[in-house]
Design a protein around this motif. Sequence first.
Motif, PDB file in Angstrom:
ATOM      1  N   GLY A 307       0.845  -1.199   0.000  1.00 41.91           N
ATOM      2  CA  GLY A 307       0.000   0.000   0.000  1.00 41.91           C
ATOM      3  C   GLY A 307       0.877   1.245   0.000  1.00 41.91           C
ATOM      4  N   MET A 308       0.268   2.348  -0.434  1.00 40.26           N
ATOM      5  CA  MET A 308       1.019   3.596  -0.610  1.00 40.26           C
ATOM      6  C   MET A 308       1.546   4.139   0.717  1.00 40.26           C
ATOM      7  N   GLN A 309       0.759   3.999   1.779  1.00 39.75           N
ATOM      8  CA  GLN A 309       1.188   4.630   3.033  1.00 39.75           C
ATOM      9  C   GLN A 309       2.421   3.938   3.616  1.00 39.75           C
ATOM     10  N   VAL A 310       2.445   2.621   3.557  1.00 40.81           N
ATOM     11  CA  VAL A 310       3.627   1.907   4.068  1.00 40.81           C
ATOM     12  C   VAL A 310       4.822   2.164   3.149  1.00 40.81           C
ATOM     13  N   ALA A 311       4.552   2.253   1.845  1.00 40.14           N
ATOM     14  CA  ALA A 311       5.649   2.560   0.905  1.00 40.14           C
ATOM     15  C   ALA A 311       6.254   3.919   1.244  1.00 40.14           C
ATOM     16  N   GLN A 312       5.403   4.877   1.628  1.00 40.36           N
ATOM     17  CA  GLN A 312       5.926   6.187   2.032  1.00 40.36           C
ATOM     18  C   GLN A 312       6.855   6.045   3.231  1.00 40.36           C
ATOM     19  N   LEU A 313       6.444   5.229   4.204  1.00 40.17           N
ATOM     20  CA  LEU A 313       7.290   5.012   5.379  1.00 40.17           C
ATOM     21  C   LEU A 313       8.611   4.345   4.998  1.00 40.17           C
ATOM     22  N   ALA A 314       8.540   3.452   3.992  1.00 39.90           N
ATOM     23  CA  ALA A 314       9.769   2.768   3.556  1.00 39.90           C
ATOM     24  C   ALA A 314      10.805   3.780   3.046  1.00 39.90           C
ATOM     25  N   LEU A 315      10.324   4.920   2.528  1.00 38.99           N
ATOM     26  CA  LEU A 315      11.258   5.954   2.064  1.00 38.99           C
ATOM     27  C   LEU A 315      12.016   6.577   3.237  1.00 38.99           C
ATOM     28  N   SER A 316      11.494   6.403   4.446  1.00 37.02           N
ATOM     29  CA  SER A 316      12.222   6.851   5.645  1.00 37.02           C
ATOM     30  C   SER A 316      12.931   5.686   6.319  1.00 37.02           C
ATOM     31  N   ALA A 317      12.914   4.529   5.670  1.00 39.60           N
ATOM     32  CA  ALA A 317      13.593   3.344   6.223  1.00 39.60           C
ATOM     33  C   ALA A 317      14.726   2.916   5.304  1.00 39.60           C
ATOM     34  N   GLY A 318      15.179   3.837   4.443  1.00 41.68           N
ATOM     35  CA  GLY A 318      16.337   3.534   3.612  1.00 41.68           C
ATOM     36  C   GLY A 318      16.042   3.388   2.131  1.00 41.68           C
ATOM     37  N   ALA A 319      14.761   3.270   1.745  1.00 45.56           N
ATOM     38  CA  ALA A 319      14.463   3.140   0.306  1.00 45.56           C
ATOM     39  C   ALA A 319      14.638   4.504  -0.366  1.00 45.56           C
ATOM     40  N   ASP A 320      15.151   4.496  -1.589  1.00 46.20           N
ATOM     41  CA  ASP A 320      15.356   5.762  -2.309  1.00 46.20           C
ATOM     42  C   ASP A 320      14.606   5.758  -3.635  1.00 46.20           C
ATOM     43  N   ASP A 321      13.755   4.747  -3.841  1.00 46.76           N
ATOM     44  CA  ASP A 321      13.023   4.633  -5.105  1.00 46.76           C
ATOM     45  C   ASP A 321      11.606   4.162  -4.796  1.00 46.76           C
ATOM     46  N   ALA A 322      10.629   4.792  -5.454  1.00 42.14           N
ATOM     47  CA  ALA A 322       9.224   4.472  -5.169  1.00 42.14           C
ATOM     48  C   ALA A 322       8.651   3.456  -6.141  1.00 42.14           C
ATOM     49  N   GLY A 323       9.507   2.774  -6.895  1.00 39.80           N
ATOM     50  CA  GLY A 323       9.012   1.748  -7.809  1.00 39.80           C
ATOM     51  C   GLY A 323       8.428   2.364  -9.060  1.00 39.80           C
ATOM     52  N   SER A 324       7.442   1.705  -9.629  1.00 38.33           N
ATOM     53  CA  SER A 324       6.974   2.134 -10.945  1.00 38.33           C
ATOM     54  C   SER A 324       5.460   2.153 -11.020  1.00 38.33           C
ATOM     55  N   THR A 325       4.985   2.777 -12.108  1.00 40.19           N
ATOM     56  CA  THR A 325       3.537   2.927 -12.292  1.00 40.19           C
ATOM     57  C   THR A 325       2.858   1.591 -12.609  1.00 40.19           C
ATOM     58  N   MET A 326       3.548   0.724 -13.258  1.00 33.69           N
ATOM     59  CA  MET A 326       3.116  -0.617 -13.666  1.00 33.69           C
ATOM     60  C   MET A 326       2.018  -0.627 -14.729  1.00 33.69           C
ATOM     61  N   MET A 327       1.047   0.269 -14.639  1.00 34.00           N
ATOM     62  CA  MET A 327       0.005   0.441 -15.664  1.00 34.00           C
ATOM     63  C   MET A 327      -0.906  -0.775 -15.770  1.00 34.00           C
ATOM     64  N   GLU A 328      -0.345  -1.941 -15.696  1.00 36.83           N
ATOM     65  CA  GLU A 328      -1.110  -3.180 -15.804  1.00 36.83           C
ATOM     66  C   GLU A 328      -0.380  -4.191 -14.941  1.00 36.83           C
ATOM     67  N   GLU A 329      -1.111  -4.987 -14.192  1.00 36.96           N
ATOM     68  CA  GLU A 329      -0.434  -5.953 -13.330  1.00 36.96           C
ATOM     69  C   GLU A 329      -1.381  -7.124 -13.126  1.00 36.96           C
ATOM     70  N   ASN A 330      -0.899  -8.330 -13.309  1.00 36.15           N
ATOM     71  CA  ASN A 330      -1.786  -9.491 -13.219  1.00 36.15           C
ATOM     72  C   ASN A 330      -1.317 -10.551 -12.222  1.00 36.15           C
ATOM     73  N   VAL A 331      -0.116 -10.395 -11.671  1.00 35.74           N
ATOM     74  CA  VAL A 331       0.428 -11.439 -10.798  1.00 35.74           C
ATOM     75  C   VAL A 331       0.044 -11.170  -9.348  1.00 35.74           C
ATOM     76  N   VAL A 332       0.430  -9.981  -8.850  1.00 33.25           N
ATOM     77  CA  VAL A 332       0.089  -9.627  -7.473  1.00 33.25           C
ATOM     78  C   VAL A 332      -1.429  -9.469  -7.340  1.00 33.25           C
ATOM     79  N   SER A 333      -2.072  -8.869  -8.346  1.00 32.27           N
ATOM     80  CA  SER A 333      -3.520  -8.630  -8.257  1.00 32.27           C
ATOM     81  C   SER A 333      -4.301  -9.932  -8.227  1.00 32.27           C
TER      82      SER A 333
END
Length: 386
Positions: A307-333
């Motif tokens: 989820g977006m909120q935890v991903a935001q927290l990850a940016l304060s836990a050492g992550a420097d990249d927010a990943g990608s838009t993906m546009m279409e996704e069928n595996v995780v979904s």
Amino acid sequence: MNCNDILSTQLLENPPRISVSEAIDIYENANLNDLMYVASMARKRIVPGNEVTYLVDRNINYTNACTINCQFCSFYRPPNHSEAYTQSYDEISKRVSELEDIGGSRILMQGGVNPDLELNWYIELISRLHEEHPNIDLDCFSPIEIEGIAEICQLSTREVLLSLRNAGMHGLPGGGAEMLVDTVRLDVSPKKGTSNNWIRVMREAQELGLTTSATNVIGFGESASDRVMHMDLIRNLQDETSSSYEGFTSFISWPVQLQNNVFGSRNKGSNRTELGATSSEYLRHVAVSRIFFDNIKHIQASWPTMGMQVAQLALSAGADDAGSTMMEENVVSASGTNKTMATEMELQKIIFRSGFKPRKRDSDYNLLKTTTLVQSDVYANPPMQI
Ligand code: SF4
């Protein structure tokens, strides 16, 4: 040294490399806030500045037919199943055109191990996409797909990778690593092969100059020690290859999904609270990975699974990249996750709201020009759904 001493040492200007036993210690015992602070300092040292990158891309799952039967996978269908599909070249090319229309720069194309597709099918696909979409980076397949093609065609994995690279493939994403601990792999995906197979194919890809990334799925019931051993295999390969080749661009982790798959139903009602991962456990994992990987530049936050909120927290836990838009996704979904695509503006907003400046990048982390939100738009109505 106790756990606080280990963390203090990691705050030095040039800290020593953290050992496997020290990493296990901080994983098991450190206070999460302390861990996130030390990881964010490591991030500032390795990726200086206040920018967080993101990628505009599209996932394409060209086939869901697969013979590997991973228990945690909700996406695949056996080859003769009525819901098994393989997209045509035209369908795939149309999807790439739609990505071009929104200013994307990369497709991430992955599917199952489909016994009906020969190497020539893949070579023709990549050649055609490369010719029709020369400005799009084609990051395609994963080590297990490469092994599947090699087996069908009686070639080595290196020969398969070479043919695909020569046809125009830009990178081999690190999918399928999951947990590089053979007891775990044997339990949840016995046909996928050992950790060494994944490492070997990635080494070959790096030697051939393909762009690669490393991934990690947590929450199979493994220990903190298992998780650090996974990171250690990757760190060792990076030591080995990055002096001569590019090596892994990034490390990306997320928790296993427990909906709509054999692994989830097998454990349903068992009250095994160690399965999957809570938000704090995920943040702990991101933080330890940032401290551990002194030789991999980028750590990615995973918003589709957390989820977006935890991903935001990850940016304060050492992550420097927010990943990608993906546009279409069928595996995780397929595992019941609701939000698996984002717009460029949504990613910019979560980055701004985390206190960082968004920067669009390509697959190789080169910065790209784009329209960036102005500060007053970040909280503009209507509020963003996150
Ligand atoms: S995770 Fe990949 S290899 Fe495993 S069953 Fe799903 S599609 Fe096949």
